[in-house]
Design a protein around this motif. Structure first.
Motif, PDB file in Angstrom:
ATOM      1  N   SER A  51      -0.490  13.258  -3.600  1.00  0.00           N
ATOM      2  CA  SER A  51      -0.890  12.752  -4.911  1.00  0.00           C
ATOM      3  C   SER A  51      -2.385  12.933  -5.143  1.00  0.00           C
ATOM      4  O   SER A  51      -2.818  13.273  -6.242  1.00  0.00           O
ATOM      5  N   ARG A  52      -3.182  12.720  -4.128  1.00  0.00           N
ATOM      6  CA  ARG A  52      -4.628  12.901  -4.288  1.00  0.00           C
ATOM      7  C   ARG A  52      -5.018  14.376  -4.293  1.00  0.00           C
ATOM      8  O   ARG A  52      -5.993  14.754  -4.930  1.00  0.00           O
ATOM      9  N   ILE A  75       0.550   9.973  -0.153  1.00  0.00           N
ATOM     10  CA  ILE A  75      -0.806   9.737  -0.662  1.00  0.00           C
ATOM     11  C   ILE A  75      -1.632  11.024  -0.642  1.00  0.00           C
ATOM     12  O   ILE A  75      -2.409  11.287  -1.557  1.00  0.00           O
ATOM     13  N   PRO A  91       0.836  -1.199   0.000  1.00  0.00           N
ATOM     14  CA  PRO A  91       0.000   0.000   0.000  1.00  0.00           C
ATOM     15  C   PRO A  91       0.875   1.255   0.000  1.00  0.00           C
ATOM     16  O   PRO A  91       1.976   1.249   0.550  1.00  0.00           O
ATOM     17  N   GLN A  92       0.369   2.290  -0.626  1.00  0.00           N
ATOM     18  CA  GLN A  92       1.124   3.540  -0.672  1.00  0.00           C
ATOM     19  C   GLN A  92       0.900   4.277   0.640  1.00  0.00           C
ATOM     20  O   GLN A  92      -0.212   4.693   0.947  1.00  0.00           O
ATOM     21  N   LEU A  93       1.931   4.425   1.418  1.00  0.00           N
ATOM     22  CA  LEU A  93       1.806   5.075   2.708  1.00  0.00           C
ATOM     23  C   LEU A  93       2.396   6.476   2.706  1.00  0.00           C
ATOM     24  O   LEU A  93       1.995   7.317   3.486  1.00  0.00           O
ATOM     25  N   ARG A  94       3.346   6.712   1.846  1.00  0.00           N
ATOM     26  CA  ARG A  94       3.975   8.032   1.798  1.00  0.00           C
ATOM     27  C   ARG A  94       3.488   8.791   0.564  1.00  0.00           C
ATOM     28  O   ARG A  94       3.405   8.249  -0.524  1.00  0.00           O
TER      29      ARG A  94
END
Length: 80
Positions: free
Chosen positions: A13-14, A10, A5-8
């Motif tokens: 990016s959103r 996020i 999962p993308q934890l850093r």
């Protein structure tokens, strides 16, 4: 097995995507308001005031007894 999962990053990016969508939506709604409502309303006011005669409107209201300072018939006074 699924990827990690993308934890850093996020939020960043959103945020880019949502900021672009929000900005586009705001600009489109502003254009819709300006050309859909404001310009049409200004044109309606222009059309109304081209044929509006304030003096005849005053005489009509005076004869109807709207004003207290000018009685029907043009006499100056008060209804009291």
């Amino acid at each position: 097995m699924a990827g990690k999962p993308q934890l850093r990053g996020i939020l960043a990016s959103r945020l880019k995507k949502h900021a672009a969508v929000g900005f586009t939506f705001a600009i489109s709604m502003a254009c819709l308001w300006k050309f859909g409502f404001a310009e049409r309303r200004k044109q309606l006011y222009r059309d109304f005031y081209q044929t509006y005669d304030g003096q005849s409107d005053f005489v009509r209201m005076r004869e109807a007894g709207v004003f207290r300072s000018v009685l029907p018939g043009g006499k100056v006074g008060s209804l009291d």
